[in-house]
Structures are given as C-alpha cells and as structure tokens.
Enzyme design. Structure first.
Site, PDB file in Angstrom:
ATOM      1  N   THR A 216       0.819  -1.274  -0.025  1.00 44.85           N
ATOM      2  CA  THR A 216       0.006   0.056   0.004  1.00 44.85           C
ATOM      3  C   THR A 216       0.882   1.292  -0.033  1.00 44.85           C
ATOM      4  O   THR A 216       1.949   1.254   0.469  1.00 44.85           O
ATOM      5  CB  THR A 216      -0.997   0.149   1.084  1.00 44.85           C
ATOM      6  OG1 THR A 216      -1.616   1.373   1.201  1.00 44.85           O
ATOM      7  CG2 THR A 216      -0.259  -0.152   2.554  1.00 44.85           C
TER       8      THR A 216
ATOM      9  N   LYS B 109      -3.226   3.993   5.991  1.00 46.39           N
ATOM     10  CA  LYS B 109      -3.183   2.681   6.397  1.00 46.39           C
ATOM     11  C   LYS B 109      -1.822   2.090   6.851  1.00 46.39           C
ATOM     12  O   LYS B 109      -2.004   1.194   7.711  1.00 46.39           O
ATOM     13  CB  LYS B 109      -3.346   1.871   5.048  1.00 46.39           C
ATOM     14  CG  LYS B 109      -4.920   2.006   4.183  1.00 46.39           C
ATOM     15  CD  LYS B 109      -4.620   1.171   2.878  1.00 46.39           C
ATOM     16  CE  LYS B 109      -6.053   1.245   2.235  1.00 46.39           C
ATOM     17  NZ  LYS B 109      -5.972   0.520   0.942  1.00 46.39           N
TER      18      LYS B 109
ATOM     19  N   ASP C 126      -7.604  -3.727  -0.169  1.00 48.43           N
ATOM     20  CA  ASP C 126      -8.687  -2.667  -0.620  1.00 48.43           C
ATOM     21  C   ASP C 126      -9.909  -2.456   0.179  1.00 48.43           C
ATOM     22  O   ASP C 126     -10.377  -3.316   0.642  1.00 48.43           O
ATOM     23  CB  ASP C 126      -9.226  -3.090  -1.924  1.00 48.43           C
ATOM     24  CG  ASP C 126      -9.618  -2.032  -2.943  1.00 48.43           C
ATOM     25  OD1 ASP C 126      -8.728  -1.087  -3.043  1.00 48.43           O
ATOM     26  OD2 ASP C 126     -10.697  -2.207  -3.619  1.00 48.43           O
TER      27      ASP C 126
ATOM     28  N   GLY D 221      -8.912   9.910   5.530  1.00 46.95           N
ATOM     29  CA  GLY D 221     -10.169   9.570   4.622  1.00 46.95           C
ATOM     30  C   GLY D 221     -11.380  10.223   5.090  1.00 46.95           C
ATOM     31  O   GLY D 221     -11.532  11.162   5.687  1.00 46.95           O
ATOM     32  N   TYR D 222     -12.428   9.379   5.416  1.00 45.65           N
ATOM     33  CA  TYR D 222     -13.610   9.838   5.703  1.00 45.65           C
ATOM     34  C   TYR D 222     -13.762   9.721   7.094  1.00 45.65           C
ATOM     35  O   TYR D 222     -15.025   9.990   7.614  1.00 45.65           O
ATOM     36  CB  TYR D 222     -14.856   8.911   5.142  1.00 45.65           C
ATOM     37  CG  TYR D 222     -14.881   8.724   3.517  1.00 45.65           C
ATOM     38  CD1 TYR D 222     -15.602   9.664   2.850  1.00 45.65           C
ATOM     39  CD2 TYR D 222     -13.988   7.971   2.872  1.00 45.65           C
ATOM     40  CE1 TYR D 222     -15.518   9.597   1.401  1.00 45.65           C
ATOM     41  CE2 TYR D 222     -14.028   8.123   1.413  1.00 45.65           C
ATOM     42  CZ  TYR D 222     -14.974   8.724   0.830  1.00 45.65           C
ATOM     43  OH  TYR D 222     -14.758   8.987  -0.538  1.00 45.65           O
TER      44      TYR D 222
ATOM     45  N   LYS E  10     -10.012   3.189  17.485  1.00 48.68           N
ATOM     46  CA  LYS E  10     -10.304   2.579  15.926  1.00 48.68           C
ATOM     47  C   LYS E  10      -9.924   1.341  15.693  1.00 48.68           C
ATOM     48  O   LYS E  10     -10.515   0.712  14.929  1.00 48.68           O
ATOM     49  CB  LYS E  10      -9.682   3.800  15.142  1.00 48.68           C
ATOM     50  CG  LYS E  10     -10.296   3.487  13.556  1.00 48.68           C
ATOM     51  CD  LYS E  10      -9.669   4.298  12.683  1.00 48.68           C
ATOM     52  CE  LYS E  10      -9.931   4.087  11.191  1.00 48.68           C
ATOM     53  NZ  LYS E  10      -9.066   4.857  10.052  1.00 48.68           N
TER      54      LYS E  10
ATOM     55  N   HIS F 118     -12.817  -1.997  10.268  1.00 47.82           N
ATOM     56  CA  HIS F 118     -12.657  -2.894   9.286  1.00 47.82           C
ATOM     57  C   HIS F 118     -11.436  -3.393   8.936  1.00 47.82           C
ATOM     58  O   HIS F 118     -11.233  -4.559   8.907  1.00 47.82           O
ATOM     59  CB  HIS F 118     -13.422  -2.150   8.120  1.00 47.82           C
ATOM     60  CG  HIS F 118     -12.628  -0.880   7.490  1.00 47.82           C
ATOM     61  ND1 HIS F 118     -12.423   0.250   8.496  1.00 47.82           N
ATOM     62  CD2 HIS F 118     -12.128  -0.327   6.561  1.00 47.82           C
ATOM     63  CE1 HIS F 118     -11.793   1.215   7.822  1.00 47.82           C
ATOM     64  NE2 HIS F 118     -11.516   0.708   6.737  1.00 47.82           N
TER      65      HIS F 118
HETATM   66  P1  ITT Z   1      -3.510   1.731  -1.576  1.00 44.05           P
HETATM   67  O1  ITT Z   1      -4.299   1.335  -2.885  1.00 44.05           O
HETATM   68  O2  ITT Z   1      -2.054   2.104  -2.032  1.00 44.05           O
HETATM   69  O3  ITT Z   1      -3.543   0.788  -0.529  1.00 44.05           O
HETATM   70  P2  ITT Z   1      -5.367   3.718  -1.434  1.00 44.05           P
HETATM   71  O4  ITT Z   1      -5.724   4.832  -0.596  1.00 44.05           O
HETATM   72  O5  ITT Z   1      -5.745   4.045  -2.949  1.00 44.05           O
HETATM   73  O6  ITT Z   1      -4.210   3.318  -1.173  1.00 44.05           O
HETATM   74  P3  ITT Z   1      -7.810   2.364  -1.547  1.00 44.05           P
HETATM   75  O7  ITT Z   1      -8.133   2.090  -3.004  1.00 44.05           O
HETATM   76  O8  ITT Z   1      -8.132   0.899  -0.699  1.00 44.05           O
HETATM   77  O9  ITT Z   1      -6.426   2.606  -0.997  1.00 44.05           O
HETATM   78  O10 ITT Z   1      -8.952   3.103  -1.255  1.00 44.05           O
HETATM   79  C1  ITT Z   1      -9.604   3.133   0.252  1.00 44.05           C
HETATM   80  C2  ITT Z   1     -10.271   4.765   0.319  1.00 44.05           C
HETATM   81  O11 ITT Z   1     -11.153   4.334   1.084  1.00 44.05           O
HETATM   82  C3  ITT Z   1      -9.322   5.539   1.158  1.00 44.05           C
HETATM   83  O12 ITT Z   1      -8.490   6.231   0.452  1.00 44.05           O
HETATM   84  C4  ITT Z   1     -10.414   6.441   2.045  1.00 44.05           C
HETATM   85  O13 ITT Z   1     -10.808   7.215   1.246  1.00 44.05           O
HETATM   86  C5  ITT Z   1     -11.325   5.303   2.486  1.00 44.05           C
HETATM   87  N1  ITT Z   1     -11.219   4.465   3.399  1.00 44.05           N
HETATM   88  C6  ITT Z   1     -10.727   3.199   3.473  1.00 44.05           C
HETATM   89  N2  ITT Z   1     -10.435   3.029   4.861  1.00 44.05           N
HETATM   90  C7  ITT Z   1     -10.800   4.026   5.750  1.00 44.05           C
HETATM   91  C8  ITT Z   1     -10.532   4.424   6.903  1.00 44.05           C
HETATM   92  O14 ITT Z   1      -9.912   3.658   7.979  1.00 44.05           O
HETATM   93  N3  ITT Z   1     -10.713   5.532   7.360  1.00 44.05           N
HETATM   94  C9  ITT Z   1     -11.058   6.660   6.441  1.00 44.05           C
HETATM   95  N4  ITT Z   1     -11.274   6.258   5.081  1.00 44.05           N
HETATM   96  C10 ITT Z   1     -11.049   4.978   4.647  1.00 44.05           C
END
Ligand code: ITT
Length: 192
Positions: free
Chosen positions: A8, A13, A68, A149-150, A171, A176
């Site tokens: 990632t 994350k 993901d 993120g959110y 958290k 998740h």
């Molecule tokens: P990698 O693919 O490099 O792992 P990414 O940010 O592109 O990083 P994803 O495609 O899995 O990862 O997108 C996940 C998105 O979902 C992330 O950018 C946030 O907007 C949201 N998200 C996922 N988990 C979250 C969390 O724990 N808290 C807040 N937002 C989250």
C-alpha cells in the site's frame, strides 16, 4: 521474525497496519523498490486487492498482502464503495471526498454506512482473502483530525464521536481494517 510486504502507498493505512502487526517485519513498497502505481480498475474490493498484491508478488516473490477498502452507504446504492479514494474527483483529496459525500446526503434521512476492507494475502504463492467491516453512520459535519479519509465523518455504532475524534487505539479495536488484519493474523499464527 517473519517478513511480510505491505502493498500500500496510503500512509494512513500504513500507520494502522504497523501497530496491528507488531510481530512481523513489515516491508514497504519503497523498501523493496516497487515504484509503479497499480491500477484499481475493478468493481470489487477482492479483484482490486488481488491485482495490487499480485503485481508486488510478481515483482519481489516475497509473502505480500494488500488491502482494498472503502466506505459503503446503502442509501447511495453502496457508493462511494470501491471508488472511495477518488470519489470527489482527481487529483484525489480527502477534503473533496468528504464534501461530495455530505452533498450527496442532502435530503436523505438514512445516513447509515459501513467501512469494508478486503485483505488479499499471497502466502507461499497461494492467495487468501480476509474481510472486515465496521458499521456506523455519517455525521452532519466533519470533526476531529485523527485517522484519514472519511474518518472525520464516520461515527461508529455505539459511539457519539467520529473516528476523527476517537484515539487511534479505539479505532483499531473496531475498524474494518483491524478486523480484516486480525483475521489474517489468526491464519498466519497457524502457519509460522
Ligand atoms: P492503496 O491502494 O495504496 O492501499 P488507497 O488509498 O488507494 O491506497 P484504496 O484504493 O483501498 O486505497 O482506497 C481506500 C479509500 O477508502 C481511502 O483512500 C479512503 O478514502 C477510504 N477509507 C478506507 N479505509 C478508511 C479508513 O479506515 N478511514 C477513512 N477512510 C478510509
């Protein structure tokens, strides 16, 4: 200590994953010299997670996992879902994503939501999936600056504060990602 590559580039994350896997030596994509951006073109978390893990496994041959994840709202037919990272458009930005989500919810009563994470582990060349969810609702406005993120908008069930306000340790217990990584850990503890 067993080595695992965490596939990632998301710093939020990475912080969470590190504290969930203290017994493993985690290598980042930079550590292994993997510089490519992996596309995430699919409509399922599983396919996107597998694509990321597979690209890194093909590059280095080491045990690797990717994750993901996204936020899903039943009232928005599952959106932002797999498009969570760039829901508000490109270039991606958490602020734009949160703003679009709040706009989409104007006039909608049902603000229930859940985060979903699919971890794809390629272990000794075999593919394994682990899922975690966290249920809650979307606040009327953002609060707090923890997480990413959110998180400033997401209030987990049983709480009055958002993930942006709760300490990261809280958290981790509910999230998740925490649930999916703990499921992977159960598997790994039986292997090593
Ligand atoms: P990698 O693919 O490099 O792992 P990414 O940010 O592109 O990083 P994803 O495609 O899995 O990862 O997108 C996940 C998105 O979902 C992330 O950018 C946030 O907007 C949201 N998200 C996922 N988990 C979250 C969390 O724990 N808290 C807040 N937002 C989250």
């Amino acid at each position: 200590m067993h080595t695992l590559v965490a596939a990632t580039r998301n710093q939020g994350k990475i912080r969470e994953i590190k504290s969930l896997l203290p017994d493993f030596e985690l290598l980042s994509l930079d550590d292994i010299g993997f510089l490519e951006e992996t596309p995430e073109p699919y409509d399922t978390f599983e396919e996107n997670a597998h694509t990321k893990a597979r690209a890194v496994y093909n590059f280095c041959g080491k045990d690797v996992f990717s994750e993901d994840s996204g936020l899903c709202l039943p009232a928005l037919q599952g959106a932002p879902g797999v498009h969570s990272a760039y829901y508000g458009g490109l270039p991606r930005s958490d602020a734009k994503n949160n703003e679009k989500l709040l706009n989409d919810l104007i006039g909608i009563e049902d603000r229930s939501a859940y985060y979903k994470a699919i971890v794809c582990l390629i272990w000794k060349g075999e593919v394994h999936y682990f899922e975690g969810r966290c249920y809650g609702k979307i606040a009327e406005k953002p609060s707090g600056s923890n997480g990413f993120g959110y998180d400033p908008l997401f209030i987990p069930d049983g709480y009055t504060q958002s993930f942006g306000e709760l300490p990261i340790s809280e958290k981790q217990k509910l999230s998740h990602r925490g649930n999916a990584i703990r499921a992977m850990l159960d598997f790994l503890h039986k292997q090593v």
